[in-house]
Design a protein around this motif. Structure first.
Motif, PDB file in Angstrom:
ATOM      1  N   VAL A  73       0.827  -1.204   0.000  1.00  0.00           N
ATOM      2  CA  VAL A  73       0.000   0.000   0.000  1.00  0.00           C
ATOM      3  C   VAL A  73       0.864   1.259   0.000  1.00  0.00           C
ATOM      4  CG1 VAL A  73      -1.906  -1.124   1.181  1.00  0.00           C
ATOM      5  CG2 VAL A  73      -0.225   0.134   2.512  1.00  0.00           C
ATOM      6  N   MET A  98      -6.163  -1.401   5.485  1.00  0.00           N
ATOM      7  CA  MET A  98      -5.346  -0.549   4.629  1.00  0.00           C
ATOM      8  C   MET A  98      -5.123   0.811   5.276  1.00  0.00           C
ATOM      9  SD  MET A  98      -6.924  -1.387   0.899  1.00  0.00           S
ATOM     10  CE  MET A  98      -5.680  -0.774  -0.216  1.00  0.00           C
ATOM     11  N   ILE A 154      -6.470   3.644  -1.675  1.00  0.00           N
ATOM     12  CA  ILE A 154      -7.599   2.755  -1.396  1.00  0.00           C
ATOM     13  C   ILE A 154      -8.692   2.947  -2.440  1.00  0.00           C
ATOM     14  CG2 ILE A 154      -9.378   2.182   0.300  1.00  0.00           C
ATOM     15  CD1 ILE A 154      -7.414   3.206   2.445  1.00  0.00           C
TER      16      ILE A 154
END
Lengths: 228, 304
Positions: free
Chosen positions: A106, B215, B225
Motif C-alpha cells: 500500500v 489498509m 484505497i
C-alpha cells in the motif's frame, strides 16, 4: 517521544473514556497499560495512531501534533507506527505472505523489495515455513505472528499492541511476548494494553494503570496490581 | 518512504491497483454481474426516456410549427402596397416568416384545383378577381400567436386575421405538458438509477470494509484505497453502458420501424446524430456513474 498533555476524551454518547491524562513515554521504552475493562486503555492506544482524536488536550508523537494534524497527513503518521490487535485483523482471502506484504504494497514499494522484506520478517517471527497458508489454516498464535510481522515490516519507531495475547493460551502468549521483547531490544518503543497479569509481573517493565479514565499508577518495573 | 503525491501512484502501485481490481472482480463475480445488470437496467430505462423526451419534444415542435396566422389584405390594395405590408410584418420582432400568396397565384391555384385552364376562371368571374392577397405569418414562439394576431388586426390594409383560435388554445397546453412529462420521466429515472447503482456499490464496498480498515491502519493513502474501487466501478459501468446502448439502440430502431409501418401519422425522430449521441451518452454515463458512485460510497468507510 510520546507526550499527552491534559488529554480528555469524551465519546459522542457522553462516555468519558479519558479525563485529564498527562503522560510522557521516551524512545525505546516498553510500557504496559493495565486496568479494568472500559477504563480507557484502548482509547489511549487509539489516540496514538490517531484512530481517535482527543476532545481536549494535545497528543504529540516525535514532535508531531496529532490533534492539529491534517487528514491527509494521517497515512504518513501511520507508516511510522506498527499496530497489533487482539483479533489480528488479517485478510482471510490473502495468504500469510500477502497479508504481511500488504503493509508495504500500500506504500507502493516494488514487488521484489516486498518479497525480500516479507521473507526476512516472516523468518524473524518463525513463520517462514507457512508463507502460502491462509489465516484460516493457522492457529491463533500463528495468526498473531503474522500480525506482528505486518506491524514491524516497516521498521516502525513505535509498536502499539491492544491486548495482543487476549485470544491466546499462556504458552503461545509468551511466544508473542518474546517477539515483542526482541523488537523492543532493537530500539522500537512498545506500548501494550493488556490484562495478562503473569506477563506484566514477570517482564518487570514500566506499568501505567488506568482507572475510570485517569492514570492511577505509573511505576518503573511495576506489577499488574489487580486481583481478578 | 518518499511521498508519491496526492494520488499515491507509482508503477508498482498501478500494478497493485490493476491486480486488486481483477482480484475483486474474480472474487465476487455475482456482485459484479449484479452491478452490471443494475447499471444496464437503469441506463436502458434512461435511454428510452431520453428518446421519449426527444420524440415528445419533436412532436410538440411539429404541432406548434403548424400553427400559423392567415391574414388577408383588403382587395383594393395595389400590388406594391401589399408588398410594403409584407415588409412591415416581416420587420416585426415576433415574426419568424411571412409567405405571400398573391391573389393571382391564389386564383391560378384555385382554377387548377377546379380542373380548368388558365384564364378560364377569370373570364368566368367577369374579369375581376374576387380573391384577396393572403399573407401566411409564422411566429417565433407559438405562445405569442394570439398576441401577434391581435397586433396584425390593427395594421391598416389587413382585413381578416385568423389563426385557428380554438385549436391553438388547446394545443399549446398540450405540447407544454408533453415536454414536461418527458423531462419528468428522464429526471425520475436518472434519480432511480443513481439510487439503485449506489446501493449496489455500497454492498461491494461494505463487503470489503475490513480490508479498507486494515489498509487505513497500515498507512495507505485514501487515494490508494480509492483507485481499485474507481477502476472497478469504471469497468462495471462501462460494460453495463455498452449493453444498455445495444439494447436501447436496437430496441429504438425496431420500435421506430414498427411505428412507421403501423402508425404512419406518428412521426418518430430518426435523427442519426441524436441516436449516436444518446448511445455514447449511455456508455459514458455508465462509466461516470460507476466511478463516481464508488468514490462516493467509499467516503464513509475512509473515515477510520
Amino acid at each position: 517521544m510520546i507526550q499527552l498533555n491534559n488529554v480528555t476524551k469524551i465519546y459522542p454518547n457522553g462516555a468519558k473514556a479519558l479525563v485529564d491524562v498527562n503522560l510522557r513515554i521516551s524512545k525505546g521504552e516498553f510500557v504496559f497499560l493495565v486496568g479494568p475493562s472500559g477504563a480507557g486503555k484502548s482509547t489511549l492506544v487509539r489516540l496514538l495512531f490517531r484512530e481517535e482524536v482527543p476532545t481536549r488536550g494535545q497528543v504529540t508523537l516525535n514532535g508531531r501534533n496529532l490533534v492539529r494534524m491534517r487528514e491527509r497527513e494521517v497515512p504518513l503518521l501511520r507508516r511510522t507506527i506498527g499496530v497489533i490487535f487482539q483479533d489480528f485483523k488479517l485478510l482471510p482471502n490473502k495468504t500469510v505472505i500477502e497479508n504481511t506484504g500488504f503493509a508495504l504494497e500500500v506504500l507502493g514499494v516494488p514487488a521484489k523489495e516486498v518479497q525480500a522484506r516479507t521473507r526476512s520478517v516472516l523468518d524473524m517471527v518463525g513463520l517462514s515455513h507457512k508463507t502460502r497458508a491462509f489465516p484460516g489454516e493457522l492457529s491463533g498464535g500463528e495468526q498473531q505472528r503474522v500480525c506482528v510481522a505486518r506491524a514491524i515490516i516497516n521498521n516502525p519507531a513505535l509498536l502499539v499492541a491492544d491486548e495482543p495475547t487476549g485470544n491466546l493460551d499462556p504458552e503461545t502468549a509468551w511466544e508473542i511476548m518474546d517477539l515483542l521483547y526482541n523488537i523492543n531490544k532493537r530500539g522500537t518503543t512498545v506500548i501494550m494494553a493488556t490484562h495478562a497479569k503473569d506477563i506484566v509481573n514477570q517482564m518487570k517493565k514500566r506499568v501505567i494503570a488506568i482507572e475510570k479514565g485517569r492514570i492511577a499508577r505509573d511505576e518503573e518495573k511495576g506489577a499488574y496490581g489487580y486481583e481478578l | 518512504m518518499k511521498r508519491k503525491g496526492l494520488t499515491g501512484m507509482s508503477f508498482s502501485s498501478a500494478q497493485y491497483i490493476l491486480r486488486e481490481t481483477l482480484n475483486s472482480l474474480k472474487r465476487n463475480p455475482w456482485l459484479s454481474v449484479a452491478s452490471i445488470v443494475t447499471v444496464m437496467v437503469s441506463l436502458v430505462i434512461l435511454g428510452f426516456s431520453a428518446f421519449f423526451l426527444a420524440n415528445a419534444s419533436n412532436m410538440a415542435n411539429m404541432f406548434e410549427s403548424q400553427v400559423e396566422i392567415a391574414a388577408f389584405a383588403q382587395t383594393n390594395l395595389s400590388q406594391s402596397e401589399v408588398l410594403a405590408l409584407e415588409d412591415r410584418i416581416k420587420s416585426m420582432p415576433q415574426v419568424a416568416s411571412v409567405e405571400l400568396v398573391t391573389k393571382d397565384q391564389a386564383l391560378l391555384e384555385f382554377g387548377q384545383s377546379l380542373g380548368g385552364k388558365k384564364g378560364d376562371l377569370l373570364s368566368d368571374l367577369g374579369g375581376t378577381n374576387p380573391l384577396p392577397d393572403k399573407l401566411t405569418v409564422k411566429a417565433n414562439d407559438p405562445q405569442e400567436v394570439a398576441g401577434l394576431a391581435a397586433e396584425l388586426t390593427k395594421l391598416p390594409g389587413l382585413e381578416t386575421v385568423s389563426y385557428g383560435q380554438g385549436v391553438v388554445d388547446k394545443l399549446l397546453p398540450f405540447t407544454r405538458w408533453l415536454r414536461w412529462l418527458g423531462a419528468v420521466v428522464v429526471g425520475a429515472f436518472t434519480v432511480a438509477s443513481l439510487v439503485l447503482i449506489s446501493i449496489n456499490i455500497k454492498m461491494n464496498v461494505f463487503s470489503r470494509r475490513r480490508e479498507i480498515q486494515i489498509m487505513k491502519l497500515v498507512g495507505a493513502s485514501n487515494w490508494f484505497i480509492r483507485w481499485p474501487f474507481l477502476v472497478e466501478g469504471l469497468i462495471l459501468g462501462w460494460v453495463g453502458g455498452i449493453l444498455a446502448a445495444l439494447i436501447v439502440g436496437l430496441g429504438y430502431r425496431w420500435l421506430a420501424d414498427y411505428v412507421q409501418m403501423t402508425l404512419a401519422f406518428l412521426p418518430m425522430v430518426q435523427n442519426s446524430a441524436l441516436f449516436w449521441q444518446v448511445l455514447f451518452g449511455l456508455i459514458f454515463a455508465g462509466m461516470a456513474i460507476g466511478a463516481v458512485g464508488s468514490a462516493f460510497s467509499l467516503r464513509k468507510f475512509l473515515r477510520v
